[in-house]
Scaffold this motif. Structure first.
Motif, short mmCIF file in Angstrom:
data_model
loop_
_atom_site.label_atom_id
_atom_site.label_comp_id
_atom_site.label_asym_id
_atom_site.label_seq_id
_atom_site.Cartn_x
_atom_site.Cartn_y
_atom_site.Cartn_z
N SER A 11 0.98 -1.27 0.23
CA SER A 11 0.17 -0.06 -0.38
C SER A 11 1.00 0.58 -0.23
CB SER A 11 -1.13 -0.36 1.32
OG SER A 11 -1.58 -1.20 1.20
N PRO A 12 0.64 2.45 -0.33
CA PRO A 12 1.39 3.72 -0.93
C PRO A 12 1.15 4.12 0.88
CG PRO A 12 -0.89 3.70 -2.37
CD PRO A 12 -1.18 2.24 -1.35
N ALA A 13 2.70 4.96 0.67
CA ALA A 13 3.24 4.86 2.11
C ALA A 13 2.36 6.01 2.72
CB ALA A 13 4.61 4.86 2.58
N PRO A 14 2.04 6.48 3.94
CA PRO A 14 1.05 7.25 4.46
C PRO A 14 1.94 9.37 4.00
CG PRO A 14 0.74 5.65 5.84
CD PRO A 14 1.83 5.25 5.38
N MET A 15 0.81 9.99 3.83
CA MET A 15 2.32 11.62 3.49
C MET A 15 2.84 11.12 5.00
SD MET A 15 1.01 12.70 0.84
CE MET A 15 1.72 14.76 1.10
N LEU A 39 7.49 3.20 14.37
CA LEU A 39 7.76 4.34 16.06
C LEU A 39 7.42 5.50 14.97
CD1 LEU A 39 11.64 3.67 17.41
CD2 LEU A 39 9.40 2.59 18.36
N GLU A 40 7.39 6.12 13.84
CA GLU A 40 7.45 7.23 13.33
C GLU A 40 5.96 7.19 13.40
OE1 GLU A 40 9.54 7.37 10.02
OE2 GLU A 40 11.20 7.89 10.85
N ALA A 41 4.76 5.65 13.71
CA ALA A 41 3.65 5.94 13.59
C ALA A 41 2.98 6.65 14.55
CB ALA A 41 3.12 4.48 12.82
N PHE A 42 3.67 7.23 15.84
CA PHE A 42 2.78 7.26 16.80
C PHE A 42 3.03 8.86 16.44
CE2 PHE A 42 3.56 2.89 18.44
CZ PHE A 42 2.97 2.68 18.77
N LYS A 43 1.95 9.88 16.37
CA LYS A 43 2.73 11.16 16.19
C LYS A 43 1.68 11.91 17.39
CE LYS A 43 3.25 11.05 11.74
NZ LYS A 43 4.82 11.24 11.43
N PRO A 44 2.55 13.53 17.74
CA PRO A 44 1.80 13.53 18.81
C PRO A 44 0.49 13.96 18.59
CG PRO A 44 3.55 15.16 17.01
CD PRO A 44 2.84 13.70 16.86
N GLY A 45 0.35 13.31 20.01
CA GLY A 45 -1.16 13.71 19.95
C GLY A 45 -1.60 12.00 20.36
N ILE A 46 -1.05 11.54 19.90
CA ILE A 46 -1.46 10.03 19.50
C ILE A 46 -0.80 8.97 20.73
CG2 ILE A 46 -2.48 7.95 18.54
CD1 ILE A 46 -2.10 10.12 15.99
N ASP A 47 -1.32 9.25 21.84
CA ASP A 47 -0.48 7.85 22.77
C ASP A 47 -0.64 6.53 22.72
OD1 ASP A 47 0.45 10.75 24.08
OD2 ASP A 47 -1.92 10.63 25.34
N GLU A 48 -1.75 6.14 21.99
CA GLU A 48 -1.92 5.00 21.54
C GLU A 48 -2.26 4.35 20.42
OE1 GLU A 48 -4.36 2.87 25.03
OE2 GLU A 48 -2.97 4.25 26.82
N MET A 49 -2.47 3.02 20.38
CA MET A 49 -3.08 3.02 18.67
C MET A 49 -3.14 1.95 18.66
SD MET A 49 -0.10 5.33 16.63
CE MET A 49 -1.20 4.67 15.18
N THR A 50 -4.31 0.72 18.63
CA THR A 50 -3.74 -0.68 17.94
C THR A 50 -2.77 -0.81 17.03
OG1 THR A 50 -5.23 -0.81 16.27
CG2 THR A 50 -6.60 -0.33 18.38
N LEU A 51 -3.04 -2.53 16.88
CA LEU A 51 -2.60 -2.94 15.36
C LEU A 51 -2.99 -2.42 14.32
CD1 LEU A 51 -0.54 -6.34 15.71
CD2 LEU A 51 -1.93 -4.86 13.17
N SER A 52 -3.94 -2.37 13.65
CA SER A 52 -4.45 -2.11 12.20
C SER A 52 -4.05 -0.39 12.42
CB SER A 52 -6.63 -2.41 12.20
OG SER A 52 -6.33 -1.72 13.01
N GLU A 53 -4.09 0.25 13.20
CA GLU A 53 -4.07 1.43 13.37
C GLU A 53 -2.93 1.88 13.30
OE1 GLU A 53 -7.24 4.05 16.80
OE2 GLU A 53 -5.46 2.91 17.02
N ASP A 61 2.19 -3.85 6.06
CA ASP A 61 1.21 -4.69 6.08
C ASP A 61 0.60 -5.75 7.32
OD1 ASP A 61 2.36 -7.45 6.71
OD2 ASP A 61 3.46 -6.40 4.01
N ALA A 62 -0.03 -5.52 7.81
CA ALA A 62 -0.55 -6.52 9.77
C ALA A 62 0.60 -7.46 9.66
CB ALA A 62 -1.57 -7.16 9.47
N GLY A 63 0.79 -8.23 9.34
CA GLY A 63 1.58 -9.60 9.42
C GLY A 63 2.99 -8.27 9.87
N THR A 64 3.58 -7.67 8.49
CA THR A 64 5.11 -7.07 9.27
C THR A 64 4.61 -6.07 10.12
OG1 THR A 64 5.36 -6.99 6.98
CG2 THR A 64 6.10 -6.27 7.73
N THR A 65 3.84 -5.28 10.50
CA THR A 65 3.30 -4.60 11.95
C THR A 65 3.54 -5.34 12.83
OG1 THR A 65 2.53 -3.20 9.70
CG2 THR A 65 2.15 -2.34 12.97
N PHE A 66 3.23 -6.97 13.23
CA PHE A 66 3.01 -7.35 14.48
C PHE A 66 3.75 -7.87 14.52
CE2 PHE A 66 2.40 -11.84 15.91
CZ PHE A 66 1.69 -11.33 17.12
N ARG A 67 4.78 -8.63 13.49
CA ARG A 67 6.22 -8.83 13.63
C ARG A 67 7.23 -7.39 14.86
NH1 ARG A 67 5.45 -11.19 8.98
NH2 ARG A 67 6.69 -9.46 7.79
#
Length: 287
Positions: A11-15, A39-53, A61-67
């Motif tokens: 999937s295209p990388a987010p901006m 690590l960079e997915a955690f942006k200011p103001g977002i303290d907690e995130m799910t795997l899918s987020e 992809d979800a599998g790579t993110t899980f690992r």
């Protein structure tokens, strides 16, 4: 996503997040790059995130993110929230940034003072701090275009007990911290540099406490003479040390001491006061 021929694409990388280029595979570690994207997915103001987020934010992809998350949790950089499916960054991530900021601040403080010292004594000078069981060189100023037999670069680490500049720090540490430093394995052990045992090291440190400096032949490059003094903080303990080196054949102990010791002590005093004024420290968090 799936293409008509059955193949898949990422999937295209987010901006704001750089997409991994397969052509760079031979000169980079792709799994490390993916971990950094998590690590960079955690942006200011977002303290907690799910795997899918996290997967959506990092463009993985979800599998790579899980690992990646499992690896980062094991390494202590990400925390899994108990009884939930959410993750957050740990304070260990902050240590990386704080270490970089602290060392940059120190370089800004130290470099002009070292330059003044070098201008006065016409010899190369260095400033170093402790990092784990090593001494870490974070600033160095050469004397003109003169190149010495060894080129200690910024970022060089050497077992602290081996070097004069390292022992200048060790001699002025609280006993409990000294024990921790000596018990910490060096980052890059060298078969050619033997770390002195305690019966050998203790008299060297005692002489340093008595004299306030060490003057000896370099153990790394024997044709250099080295003078080192500690930088003592307001609490009476060393926050770092500075050294001056001179070619062995071009000076004697008496000559180097007469030319450099007083200016070095003055420089060490100025560095300590500057550190105190800006609230900077040369200690690496967690030591």
């Amino acid at each position: 996503m799936s293409l008509p021929n059955g193949t898949t694409t990422m999937s295209p990388a987010p901006m704001g997040i750089r997409r991994l280029d397969p052509k760079e595979g031979k000169s980079s570690v792709q799994s490390l790059a993916k971990g950094l994207r998590v690590l960079e997915a955690f942006k200011p103001g977002i303290d907690e995130m799910t795997l899918s987020e996290i997967a959506a934010a990092s463009g993985l992809d979800a599998g790579t993110t899980f690992r990646m998350l499992n690896t980062l949790v094991s390494a202590g950089y990400v925390v899994r929230i108990p009884e939930s499916r959410r993750f957050r960054l740990s304070l260990k991530v902050l240590d990386l940034g704080f270490n970089a900021i602290a060392h940059k601040d120190l370089r800004d403080i130290v470099r002009p003072l070292l330059q003044t010292l070098v201008d006065e004594v016409s010899e190369a000078a260095s400033f170093a701090v402790l990092e784990g069981g090593d001494v870490l060189y974070i600033e160095r100023v050469r004397a003109g275009f003169t190149r010495l037999g060894v080129d200690i670069r910024i970022g060089t680490t050497i077992p602290a007990a081996v070097t004069s500049i390292g022992r200048a720090i060790l001699a002025f540490l609280p006993e409990n911290r000294l024990e921790r430093v000596l018990a910490t394995p060096p980052r890059h052990p060298s078969p050619t540099l033997k770390t002195p045992d305690r019966p050998t090291l203790d008299p060297l440190l005692a002489a340093l406490r008595r004299d306030g400096y060490v003057l000896e032949k370099s153990v790394i490059t024997p044709d250099l003479r080295l003078l080192a003094v500690p930088v003592i903080g307001a609490d009476g303990w060393a926050t770092g040390a500075i050294s001056v080196v001179a070619p062995w054949s071009q000076s004697s102990d008496e000559d180097l001491k007469a030319r450099a010791l007083e200016p070095m002590l003055a420089t060490a005093h100025h560095i300590a006061r500057a550190q105190e004024a800006v609230g900077s420290t040369s200690s690496v968090p967690g030591l």
